[in-house]
Design an enzyme around this catalytic site. Structure first.
Site, PDB file in Angstrom:
ATOM      1  N   CYS A  25       0.842  -1.199   0.000  1.00 52.78           N
ATOM      2  CA  CYS A  25       0.000   0.000   0.000  1.00 52.78           C
ATOM      3  C   CYS A  25       0.878   1.250   0.000  1.00 52.78           C
ATOM      4  O   CYS A  25       1.552   1.527  -0.970  1.00 52.78           O
ATOM      5  CB  CYS A  25      -0.960  -0.053   1.196  1.00 52.78           C
ATOM      6  SG  CYS A  25      -2.310   1.115   1.097  1.00 52.78           S
ATOM      7  N   HIS A  37      -3.440  -5.666   1.120  1.00 56.69           N
ATOM      8  CA  HIS A  37      -2.793  -5.850   2.416  1.00 56.69           C
ATOM      9  C   HIS A  37      -2.744  -7.330   2.810  1.00 56.69           C
ATOM     10  O   HIS A  37      -3.663  -7.816   3.475  1.00 56.69           O
ATOM     11  CB  HIS A  37      -3.574  -5.096   3.502  1.00 56.69           C
ATOM     12  CG  HIS A  37      -3.428  -3.610   3.435  1.00 56.69           C
ATOM     13  ND1 HIS A  37      -2.487  -2.933   4.169  1.00 56.69           N
ATOM     14  CD2 HIS A  37      -4.086  -2.686   2.719  1.00 56.69           C
ATOM     15  CE1 HIS A  37      -2.576  -1.626   3.909  1.00 56.69           C
ATOM     16  NE2 HIS A  37      -3.548  -1.460   3.030  1.00 56.69           N
ATOM     17  N   GLU A  54      -1.129  -8.668   5.135  1.00 57.09           N
ATOM     18  CA  GLU A  54      -1.074  -8.819   6.599  1.00 57.09           C
ATOM     19  C   GLU A  54      -2.472  -8.814   7.219  1.00 57.09           C
ATOM     20  O   GLU A  54      -2.631  -9.105   8.390  1.00 57.09           O
ATOM     21  CB  GLU A  54      -0.184  -7.731   7.215  1.00 57.09           C
ATOM     22  CG  GLU A  54      -0.815  -6.365   7.393  1.00 57.09           C
ATOM     23  CD  GLU A  54      -0.927  -5.562   6.104  1.00 57.09           C
ATOM     24  OE1 GLU A  54      -0.546  -6.080   5.030  1.00 57.09           O
ATOM     25  OE2 GLU A  54      -1.416  -4.407   6.173  1.00 57.09           O
TER      26      GLU A  54
END
Lengths: 230, 741
Positions: free
Chosen positions: A86, A203, A205
């Site tokens: 990002c 993302h 994560e």
């Protein structure tokens, strides 16, 4: 694998990345303040999401001048792994470690939603656990994720297999409707020439635990870990 | 008296209040002192009209660590040495004038209230109300302006919250002409902290130092508290300078730096500069510490030259914090902030004389006892129930034609497409609702948002609820129903309520009708909170919400937070499996009371009237049943009946699950409109596997709740024999398109 998570003023995915490396993947991990310059203790550094310097001027435009960035450049030149997620992707583009730029989303709005990504190249250090054509479910959360590059750059990316992830439908089709931000060629993630620097808008994560809605993000971090244990 | 009416009007003090100040001081106040009184005795800071009423709220409980009013927000113990801190606050008036910055700084302000206490903000919610976009209902000009206000508010919340990296996990959005030009923007923030590390907003210890951190001080936001928030306003442009401009990046730095500071023993307190700026931060802190303060406005870093002491003390420039450092630790504090590229300046010190002394160099410009500043007058009025409310309540539903069996499908589609009920995804997809890696029930998937607490099995659930229409037709019962619905939403995800925060949004309390609404709503909320055993730990009051003489509906909004001991035992609202049995848990139609103030009644008949009814014992039993059933792992889905009634609830569960329902019968033998679209409370639509029905019936019997079998999950249509037969796709299309673009 020793992960370094770089923290710029305004970064906010640092804690999520740290949590995934430490609690989910059980890897040694440290934060790296953007004024530090020694990255020698890491095998992989992550530039996480957020609004470094408030995205003022242009996302990533100020963070690229942070002291740590010269070290990231050397780190990449040594062939070690760099992942920009990002805002991290935006910073890597601003720092010219990756080609192109992330423009404001075509619809001019912020988007936070799950998207489907088609794996275009499973020979990179970040996708070796995936299969070409596999569809991953990973969330996006950005205002400026509209990938743009000139015609020549795009051609080079496409012909050399450097587009790693593309926005697609759940069935793996590349369509305009599956594109959440207007990115050219539905590009969601690319690597540099050498293949050791990844930039992606989604993302991973946020997609490493079932309880959060999916575990496909593990394939990306897991691939990176596999490189080192090989 | 030398003071002019114009001066008093500007700071919204009455001549009587001025007289009281002179009497308490034994002299005329200086201009700076008068400005400080204006701010601290404003409705926004001083709660002149509401304080007496708010004392009705239950405020204590075995988990309450910090009670309402003691600090910037209340705190509740969640076990394992952890506490959650939360509060909701209004930013209605600034948002009416400049929607983007008004809403953005509303988020900024509520977030500061949380991290001020050493708690890391981990969730935001918003409760929003606007006038309709529909030009027929709102008038052409107002319709366009309402759309502009809506876009601005949503954009402002997103831009500020997204930049901070705090997930925005829930909220509500409603539309009514009464909110035209006067939107309600209530922002909620929740933080988590080790209980032992809670920081107080107090100034104590003579000689300790006051440091101002963050943004430089400018002329923005002057008279925000006294002007904007404390009176009605007709000519908006004159007040535009009273709206502040936010810098979320700076706030993000302040969050990280203050949380780092909270881990040290270098400080005695931190306070944020919100409404009434430095004045309220310093005077409040001194009040809590039982001390005095002395500060020099020349030491305050300025954004612009030539600012007077009055302007410095009343500026509402955003992103500023007041740190009270132990003497000798100031250099360490400064160094910590410098790491984050923030400057901290010593502007004064704590004294032991109980005075707030404001100097400009060697000249004393104000010197007032802190106790007087912190004691605004309190007003109560004797009011009677206005005749027009009795009239609304005695509306004859016998004269209202029932919906024909042929029209039920189209009415349901209209309801689903009503902006009040329609999907809010076009809004929440603009907010990051996942950052933090804790959101396990995200917006759109459950009746409340659920966040896990990392490192434990626990989770917290939260919801924002209000219903202006119910409170308009019956302020007392409406107030009770708001609490009941919030608690029901928590029950539907499996959470036990811990505490609430509230924003009381009302019109001008100097009008007896409005004061009656305020008083009755507060009594209803207080009563329901006592019955549920839920304390009120924080909140705010926003009065004078009216434009061109039109008052908003009485709109108390609550943010309720609950606890799940085991995050794996949580429930969402969508149907899950073909063949699951669908039941309506609890609830009776109670005559036509379900139509009172309902979405159906306004949408189809253009009326807001009737007499709502709530059976508190039944409500409590239904909620306990639902929670217990989820805890035992019996339910696959739970969704409460609220706006749009049972039909809308079944449709929403079908849409969320992408599965239809084969209904077996109408649940009640009453009028069709009451049965399908009535909004009687205490009802939850649940689905469960056939094999668990027996266990579920056992739980239901244990709490004395009623149970009606509705049908079976399956197919791609929602069918209620003889009344409703619609495809899930068609319902979803209506529901998704309702908010428009």
């Amino acid at each position: 694998m020793r992960f370094g998570v770089i923290v710029f003023p305004g970064t906010w995915s640092d804690r999520d990345c740290y949590h995934v490396f430490e609690d989910v993947l059980r890897q040694p991990v440290s934060y790296v303040w953007h004024k530090e310059t020694d990255l020698s203790r890491f095998d992989c550094v992550v530039l996480p999401g957020g609004f470094s310097y408030g995205d003022y001027l242009r996302p990533g435009a100020i963070a690229r001048f942070s002291p740590v960035m010269a070290s990231v450049e050397r780190f990449a030149a040594e062939g070690k792994l760099v992942i920009g997620i990002c805002n991290g992707f935006q910073i890597l583009c601003e720092a010219s470690l990756l080609p192109g730029v992330l423009l404001t989303n075509a619809h001019l709005e912020y988007r936070c939603q799950w998207v489907n990504l088609r794996v275009e190249n499973d020979f990179t250090p970040f996708s070796s656990m995936c299969k070409r054509g596999q569809v991953l479910r990973i969330p996006i959360s950005h205002h400026d994720g509209n990938y743009f590059a000139d015609e020549n750059t795009l051609n080079e990316l496409e012909t050399t297999g450097r587009v790693v992830f593309r926005y697609c439908t759940s069935g793996g089709e590349i369509t305009p409707d599956a594109n959440p931000n207007g990115a050219l060629h539905n590009i969601a993630g690319i690597v540099n020439k050498r293949g050791n620097v990844l930039g992606m808008m989604p993302h991973p994560e946020r997609a490493c635990e079932d309880i959060l809605g999916g575990e496909d993000g593990r394939l990306i971090f897991g691939s990176a870990m596999r490189v080192l244990t090989k | 008296m030398p003071v002019s009416k114009e001066v008093l009007d500007e700071i919204a003090l009455s001549r009587e209040e001025y007289g009281l100040i002179v009497q308490k001081l034994g002299r005329e106040p200086t201009p700076v002192e008068l400005g400080m009184f204006g701010a601290l005795w404003s409705e926004h800071c001083g709660y002149k009209h509401s304080k007496a009423l708010l004392s009705l709220f239950p405020t204590s409980g075995k988990r309450v660590l910090i009670k309402i009013g003691e600090e910037n927000a209340g705190a509740v113990d969640i076990g394992d040495g952890q506490a959650i801190v939360f509060k909701m606050e209004s930013h209605n008036h600034p948002s009416a004038i400049e929607p983007f910055q008004g809403a953005a700084t509303g988020v900024g302000g509520i977030v500061r209230d949380i991290f001020t206490m050493g708690a890391r903000p981990i969730a935001l919610m918003n409760s929003l109300r606007f006038g309709p976009f529909d030009k027929l209902r709102a008038g052409r000009t107002d319709g366009d302006r309402n759309r502009y206000l809506f876009n601005g508010v949503v954009g402002g919340i997103g831009s500020y919250g997204n930049c901070l990296g705090i997930p925005d996990v829930g909220g509500e959005i409603y539309f009514s002409p009464v909110y035209s030009n006067n939107p309600l923007v209530n922002a909620f923030c929740l933080g988590i902290v080790d209980s032992a590390k809670l920081v107080k907003a107090k100034a104590s210890g003579t000689g300790n130092l006051l440091l101002l951190v963050g943004s430089d001080t400018g002329r923005d936001g002057l008279h925000g508290a006294s002007g904007l928030a404390s009176r009605t306003f007709e000519e908006e442009r004159e007040l535009r300078s009273a709206v502040q401009v936010g810098n979320p990046f700076l706030e993000k730095l302040l969050i990280e730096a203050c949380l780092e500071l909270a881990q040290t023993d270098w400080i005695v307190g931190i306070n944020d500069l919100g409404a009434a700026g430095l004045t309220s931060a310093a005077v409040e802190s001194a009040g809590r510490g039982g001390s005095g303060i002395e500060l020099d406005v020349l030491k305050v870093p300025r954004r612009e030259a030539g600012m007077t002491p009055y302007e410095v003390m009343l500026s509402e420039s955003q992103e500023r914090m007041l740190v009270v450092a132990r003497k000798g630790c100031e250099d360490k504090v400064k160094a910590l902030f410098r790491k984050w590229d923030l400057e901290a300046e010593v502007i004064g010190s704590v004294t032991d004389d109980g005075l707030a002394r404001i100097k400009e160099g060697s000249v004393v410009t104000a010197e007032v006892p802190v106790a007087i500043l912190n004691e605004p007058p309190k007003y109560t009025f004797q009011v009677k129930k206005p005749a027009w409310i009795t009239e609304l309540q005695s509306f004859d539903f016998g004269a209202l034609p029932d919906v024909s069996a042929d029209d039920c499908n189209s009415v349901l589609l209209r309801l689903l497409a009503s902006p009040d009920i329609a999907s809010k995804e076009p809004v929440y997809r603009q907010y990051d609702h996942q950052v933090g890696d804790n959101t396990v029930i995200a917006p759109g998937s459950g009746d409340a948002a659920v966040l896990r607490i990392q490192g434990t099995k626990k989770a917290i659930a939260m919801t924002c609820d209000g219903n202006g229409r119910y409170c308009y037709v019956n302020p007392r019962v409406g107030g009770e129903m708001v609490i009941a619905e919030a608690a029901r939403n928590l029950a539907c995800v499996g959470a036990e309520p811990l505490a609430i925060t509230d924003c009381l949004n009302f019109g001008n309390p100097d009008r007896p009708d409005i004061y009656y609404q305020l008083k009755e709503c507060v009594r209803g909320i207080a009563h329901a909170c006592r019955r549920f055993g839920i304390p009120v730990i924080s909140g705010n009051v926003s009065l004078y919400n009216e434009t061109r003489g039109l008052s908003i509906y009485p709109t108390p909004v609550v943010g309720m937070v609950g606890l799940l001991e085991d995050v794996s035992k949580r429930c969402t609202s969508g149907f899950k499996h073909e063949g699951d049995v669908v039941y309506l848990l609890g609830g009776m139609p109670w005559g036509t009371s379900g139509l009172a103030g309902s979405e159906y009644l306004e949408l189809v008949h253009g009326k807001v009237c009737g007499q709502p009814y709530l059976d508190m014992d039944l409500e409590i039993g239904v909620q306990k049943t639902c929670r217990e059933a989820i805890k035992q792992g019996l339910l696959h889905s739970a969704h409460d009946c609220s706006d749009g009634g049972l039909a809308a609830a079944m449709a929403e569960s079908a849409i969320a699950g992408g599965l239809g329902m084969r209904g077996e019968r109408s649940p009640y033998d009453v009028r069709r409109d009451v049965a399908l679209f009535g909004e009687s409370p205490s009802r939850i639509v649940v689905s469960l596997p056939p094999g668990k029905v027996k266990d579920f019936e056992g739980v239901v019997a244990g709490y004395g709740a009623a149970l009606t079998r509705l049908g079976v999950v399956g197919g791609d249509r929602l069918v209620v024999p003889g009344l409703i037969d619609l495809s899930v796709v068609e319902m979803e299309r209506a529901w998704r398109g309702g908010l428009g673009k």
